[in-house]
Design a protein around this motif. Structure first.
Motif, PDB file in Angstrom:
ATOM      1  N   ALA A  33      19.025  -0.447  -6.348  1.00 23.72           N
ATOM      2  CA  ALA A  33      18.876   0.458  -5.194  1.00 23.72           C
ATOM      3  C   ALA A  33      20.172   1.222  -4.957  1.00 23.72           C
ATOM      4  CB  ALA A  33      18.476  -0.336  -3.953  1.00 23.72           C
ATOM      5  N   SER A  34      20.755   1.733  -6.048  1.00 20.05           N
ATOM      6  CA  SER A  34      22.056   2.391  -5.961  1.00 20.05           C
ATOM      7  C   SER A  34      21.956   3.913  -5.913  1.00 20.05           C
ATOM      8  CB  SER A  34      22.928   1.982  -7.148  1.00 20.05           C
ATOM      9  OG  SER A  34      22.276   2.301  -8.373  1.00 20.05           O
ATOM     10  N   THR A  35      20.790   4.473  -6.246  1.00 19.36           N
ATOM     11  CA  THR A  35      20.614   5.925  -6.236  1.00 19.36           C
ATOM     12  C   THR A  35      19.548   6.296  -5.215  1.00 19.36           C
ATOM     13  OG1 THR A  35      18.858   5.897  -7.918  1.00 19.36           O
ATOM     14  CG2 THR A  35      21.155   5.996  -8.697  1.00 19.36           C
ATOM     15  N   PRO A  36      19.538   7.545  -4.744  1.00 19.84           N
ATOM     16  CA  PRO A  36      18.495   7.956  -3.793  1.00 19.84           C
ATOM     17  C   PRO A  36      17.084   7.702  -4.319  1.00 19.84           C
ATOM     18  CG  PRO A  36      20.221   9.610  -3.880  1.00 19.84           C
ATOM     19  CD  PRO A  36      20.530   8.619  -4.965  1.00 19.84           C
ATOM     20  N   LEU A  37      16.882   7.914  -5.623  1.00 22.49           N
ATOM     21  CA  LEU A  37      15.552   7.721  -6.201  1.00 22.49           C
ATOM     22  C   LEU A  37      15.155   6.253  -6.227  1.00 22.49           C
ATOM     23  CD1 LEU A  37      13.341   9.549  -7.392  1.00 22.49           C
ATOM     24  CD2 LEU A  37      14.219   8.995  -9.667  1.00 22.49           C
ATOM     25  N   SER A  38      16.075   5.367  -6.614  1.00 27.05           N
ATOM     26  CA  SER A  38      15.755   3.940  -6.656  1.00 27.05           C
ATOM     27  C   SER A  38      15.577   3.375  -5.244  1.00 27.05           C
ATOM     28  CB  SER A  38      16.841   3.159  -7.400  1.00 27.05           C
ATOM     29  OG  SER A  38      18.091   3.263  -6.750  1.00 27.05           O
ATOM     30  N   ARG A  39      16.310   3.910  -4.277  1.00 22.48           N
ATOM     31  CA  ARG A  39      16.146   3.456  -2.890  1.00 22.48           C
ATOM     32  C   ARG A  39      14.771   3.856  -2.356  1.00 22.48           C
ATOM     33  NH1 ARG A  39      20.661   5.468   0.809  1.00 22.48           N
ATOM     34  NH2 ARG A  39      20.377   3.584   2.025  1.00 22.48           N
ATOM     35  N   TYR A  40      14.357   5.087  -2.696  1.00 21.33           N
ATOM     36  CA  TYR A  40      13.041   5.529  -2.251  1.00 21.33           C
ATOM     37  C   TYR A  40      11.947   4.706  -2.924  1.00 21.33           C
ATOM     38  CZ  TYR A  40       9.084   8.515  -1.061  1.00 21.33           C
ATOM     39  OH  TYR A  40       7.876   8.969  -0.587  1.00 21.33           O
ATOM     40  N   ALA A  41      12.167   4.327  -4.180  1.00 17.55           N
ATOM     41  CA  ALA A  41      11.189   3.496  -4.886  1.00 17.55           C
ATOM     42  C   ALA A  41      11.029   2.142  -4.181  1.00 17.55           C
ATOM     43  CB  ALA A  41      11.616   3.291  -6.341  1.00 17.55           C
ATOM     44  N   VAL A  42      12.136   1.539  -3.757  1.00 15.23           N
ATOM     45  CA  VAL A  42      12.070   0.261  -3.033  1.00 15.23           C
ATOM     46  C   VAL A  42      11.360   0.457  -1.692  1.00 15.23           C
ATOM     47  CG1 VAL A  42      13.429  -1.571  -1.936  1.00 15.23           C
ATOM     48  CG2 VAL A  42      14.136  -0.654  -4.154  1.00 15.23           C
ATOM     49  N   PHE A  43      11.658   1.565  -1.032  1.00 12.75           N
ATOM     50  CA  PHE A  43      11.004   1.877   0.242  1.00 12.75           C
ATOM     51  C   PHE A  43       9.487   1.950   0.059  1.00 12.75           C
ATOM     52  CE2 PHE A  43       9.345   5.056   3.257  1.00 12.75           C
ATOM     53  CZ  PHE A  43       9.783   4.530   4.457  1.00 12.75           C
ATOM     54  N   LEU A  44       9.048   2.636  -1.008  1.00 15.99           N
ATOM     55  CA  LEU A  44       7.612   2.736  -1.279  1.00 15.99           C
ATOM     56  C   LEU A  44       7.016   1.373  -1.617  1.00 15.99           C
ATOM     57  CD1 LEU A  44       7.498   6.023  -3.413  1.00 15.99           C
ATOM     58  CD2 LEU A  44       6.588   5.727  -1.099  1.00 15.99           C
ATOM     59  N   GLU A  45       7.745   0.554  -2.351  1.00 16.01           N
ATOM     60  CA  GLU A  45       7.277  -0.799  -2.664  1.00 16.01           C
ATOM     61  C   GLU A  45       7.041  -1.597  -1.380  1.00 16.01           C
ATOM     62  OE1 GLU A  45       9.885  -2.804  -5.284  1.00 16.01           O
ATOM     63  OE2 GLU A  45       9.394  -1.566  -7.019  1.00 16.01           O
ATOM     64  N   ASN A  46       7.946  -1.445  -0.416  1.00 15.93           N
ATOM     65  CA  ASN A  46       7.783  -2.157   0.862  1.00 15.93           C
ATOM     66  C   ASN A  46       6.498  -1.743   1.570  1.00 15.93           C
ATOM     67  OD1 ASN A  46      10.163  -3.553   0.511  1.00 15.93           O
ATOM     68  ND2 ASN A  46      11.392  -2.144   1.733  1.00 15.93           N
ATOM     69  N   GLY A  47       6.108  -0.475   1.395  1.00 13.68           N
ATOM     70  CA  GLY A  47       4.871   0.008   2.007  1.00 13.68           C
ATOM     71  C   GLY A  47       3.628  -0.664   1.463  1.00 13.68           C
ATOM     72  N   LEU A  48       3.729  -1.235   0.265  1.00 14.05           N
ATOM     73  CA  LEU A  48       2.590  -1.946  -0.330  1.00 14.05           C
ATOM     74  C   LEU A  48       2.458  -3.363   0.205  1.00 14.05           C
ATOM     75  CD1 LEU A  48       3.151  -0.849  -4.046  1.00 14.05           C
ATOM     76  CD2 LEU A  48       1.384   0.008  -2.501  1.00 14.05           C
ATOM     77  N   LYS A  49       3.490  -3.835   0.909  1.00 10.57           N
ATOM     78  CA  LYS A  49       3.520  -5.232   1.363  1.00 10.57           C
ATOM     79  C   LYS A  49       2.991  -5.405   2.786  1.00 10.57           C
ATOM     80  CE  LYS A  49       7.552  -6.058  -1.562  1.00 10.57           C
ATOM     81  NZ  LYS A  49       9.008  -6.321  -1.598  1.00 10.57           N
ATOM     82  N   TRP A  50       2.605  -4.299   3.419  1.00 12.27           N
ATOM     83  CA  TRP A  50       2.121  -4.387   4.811  1.00 12.27           C
ATOM     84  C   TRP A  50       0.964  -3.412   4.989  1.00 12.27           C
ATOM     85  CZ3 TRP A  50       1.276  -1.622   9.271  1.00 12.27           C
ATOM     86  CH2 TRP A  50       1.170  -2.352  10.456  1.00 12.27           C
ATOM     87  N   GLN A  51      -0.052  -3.834   5.712  1.00 12.11           N
ATOM     88  CA  GLN A  51      -1.172  -2.957   6.054  1.00 12.11           C
ATOM     89  C   GLN A  51      -1.592  -3.277   7.474  1.00 12.11           C
ATOM     90  OE1 GLN A  51      -2.894  -0.253   6.378  1.00 12.11           O
ATOM     91  NE2 GLN A  51      -3.494  -0.205   4.228  1.00 12.11           N
ATOM     92  N   TRP A  52      -1.881  -2.226   8.234  1.00 10.07           N
ATOM     93  CA  TRP A  52      -2.268  -2.474   9.622  1.00 10.07           C
ATOM     94  C   TRP A  52      -3.613  -3.197   9.670  1.00 10.07           C
ATOM     95  CZ3 TRP A  52      -1.709   2.796   8.026  1.00 10.07           C
ATOM     96  CH2 TRP A  52      -2.897   3.462   7.784  1.00 10.07           C
TER      97      TRP A  52
END
Length: 539
Positions: free
Chosen positions: A303-322
């Motif tokens: 998570a050292s580049t803007p792209l890899s950080r955004y990828a982790v952010f998107l991954e987190n979105g898969l771990k939660w659903q309302w």
């Protein structure tokens, strides 16, 4: 519901869940429309500006310079554009900066006051103040530079990731996912992570710049709204607030709709961050599809580049659903934010066809999930209304006997050790909201309800009768620790002494079994760290 397609074909379109929900729940959407139309916006008002200037004068007479500055910032926000109230507020704020020995800021405010409609009598006073500033700058440089504090790592940066120190590493565990472990022994009080937030927001409207969150620069008001200030000469030219201001979304926290804690500002800023990271819309669509479909199986541990950080952010979105029962509410949030984007000509041109609009709606929903997965979790550093969403901060797991704490400093999240850590040991923080001293039964129940998490840390598994060898604190020491919550900038010397005492005690006793004395020290030390980084002072 998110990212579902109308068919299994290769070129199948994303489901327009907004349209299908509208068909079944027309009364819900009419409710949202009513709320949007009835939103009350405070307008510029000379009367209110004068009111806050009078309150500021009261603070000036008491020599409460910081409080006076905040009130004058509020007066500037409510002052009608190009009115004498603007020049008067800048002139009065310049006096505060002078008395705080912030001479450069004083000169800036004098310049701002003179360029505004300022009474002639005030102009004469400003000329004298300007000469005094110049003399003081010749005698000695700005003394605020001595106290100015910016968080830095206590060690060299890691080659793996520049935001963490080289005494820890990010690694993946099969069942737990990413975590952070020590590569050497680490003492108490070491900053092992300093990460600028992926996105951030604040409700400290009259204290911080709404763009960069800093408090140390002279702030100028937005010419359109009454609750936003920006750094003079820097952030005032940034388009971020202009976009948000024109969107006209309700409050930062979005509480108006069924009381749901969705931070609208964070959602909007996360979409803007995605577009900044991947400006080409078609490339963004392909990138999101790869993450959502889990095509990239290789774990992202830097998570050292803007792209890899955004990828982790998107991954987190898969771990939660309302929850399904909250469908109407969350789709209502998506509708509000989507319409705010499409009301902007630039975004309407970017998302020009129906397929692109559907993508935007799904992306907004996904970003809400990513942010809700973290709220009010470890990766949201919250300090008096300021929220900073950290990507690497989410890699720290929970413990009821944590050895580190996350604090915010402007738009950065800082991880500081609060107990000695041995080589190979995992670095942990507490997800509990200031309730470390509650019973095991209470903590486990709270964690299970909030995060579906069962804690098996050393404290949760130790026998209730286990004795601790930690040094006992005297009654006098406990009374002294109560001063740790004092945020007066003038009390740095007292906080420094308390910090030294806490660090010494925790280095000596921090690996002993949990007891009340360790709790008192940890609680006080965490408060001291929060104050230090919140005020950006050395102590």
């Amino acid at each position: 519901m998110l990212w579902k397609k109308e068919s299994i074909g290769k070129d199948a379109r994303l489901v327009d869940f907004l349209d299908s929900e509208r068909t079944h729940h027309k009364h819900i959407f009419s409710l949202f429309d009513d709320i949007s139309e009835s939103k009350k916006v405070l307008e510029k008002s000379g009367k209110l500006s004068t009111h806050y200037r009078k309150k500021a004068m009261s603070q000036l007479e008491s020599k409460n310079w910081h409080e006076a500055i905040e009130l004058l910032n509020e007066a500037l926000c409510f002052a009608e554009n190009d009115s004498q109230d603007v020049g008067g507020a800048y002139a009065e704020r310049s006096t505060c900066f002078f008395n705080l020995h912030m001479y450069d800021h004083c000169l800036t405010d004098i310049k701002l006051a003179r360029s505004s409609k300022c009474p002639q009598v005030v102009q004469a006073k400003l000329s004298k103040l300007r000469e005094s500033c110049k003399k003081m700058l010749k005698i000695s440089p700005n003394t605020e530079a001595e106290d100015d504090f910016k968080p830095t790592l206590s060690f060299d940066a890691s080659e793996q990731c520049p935001f963490v120190a080289n005494v820890v590493k990010i690694e993946g565990k099969e069942k737990m996912g990413r975590c952070i472990t020590a590569t050497r022994d680490i003492d108490v009080g070491q900053a092992i992570m300093v990460e600028e937030g992926f996105v951030w927001s604040t409700t400290e409207n009259y204290r911080r710049c709404c763009v960069c969150l800093e408090t140390t620069n002279p702030l100028v008001p937005c010419k359109n709204c009454t609750d936003s200030l920006m750094c003079f000469g820097k952030c005032e030219k940034n388009q971020l607030h202009e976009i948000e201001c024109n969107m006209g979304l309700p409050t930062v926290n979005g509480k108006e709709v069924n009381g749901k804690e969705v931070n609208f500002q964070l959602v909007v800023r996360s979409i803007l961050m995605a577009l900044k990271t991947i400006p080409n819309l078609n490339e963004l669509i392909r990138f999101v599809e790869r993450i959502v479909s889990a095509e990239d199986n290789e774990p992202i541990n830097s998570a050292s580049t803007p792209l890899s950080r955004y990828a982790v952010f998107l991954e987190n979105g898969l771990k939660w659903q309302w929850p399904k029962k909250e469908n109407k509410t969350y789709i209502g949030h998506i509708k509000r934010i989507h319409e705010a984007f499409m009301d902007n000509d630039d975004f309407a041109e970017l998302f020009e066809d129906d397929d692109h609009e559907r993508f935007l709606r799904h992306l907004i929903g996904h970003h809400i999930c990513a942010l809700q997965y973290a709220t009010p979790n470890v990766c949201i550093g919250e300090n008096d209304g300021t929220s900073v969403h950290s990507i690497i901060g989410r890699f720290f797991f929970h413990s009821c006997y944590p050895n580190a704490v996350l604090v915010t400093s402007d738009r950065s999240t800082v991880a500081v050790t609060i107990r000695p850590i041995e080589k190979g040991e995992e670095v942990t923080v507490s997800y509990l909201p200031d309730e470390l001293n509650r019973s095991t039964k209470y903590r486990r129940k709270w964690l299970l309800v909030q995060y579906n998490l069962m804690c098996f840390c050393s404290r949760c598994t130790q026998p209730a009768t286990a004795a601790s060898n930690a040094t006992a604190l005297s009654k006098l020491q406990k009374n002294e620790l109560r001063n740790a919550s004092n945020r007066d900038p003038k009390k740095q010397a007292k906080r420094r002494n308390l910090t030294v005492a806490c660090t010494k005690y925790l280095n000596a006793n921090g690996r002993e079994q949990w007891c009340d004395d360790i709790y008192y020290m940890l609680h006080a030390y965490i408060q001291l760290l929060c104050t230090k980084y919140y005020l950006n002072l050395k102590h």
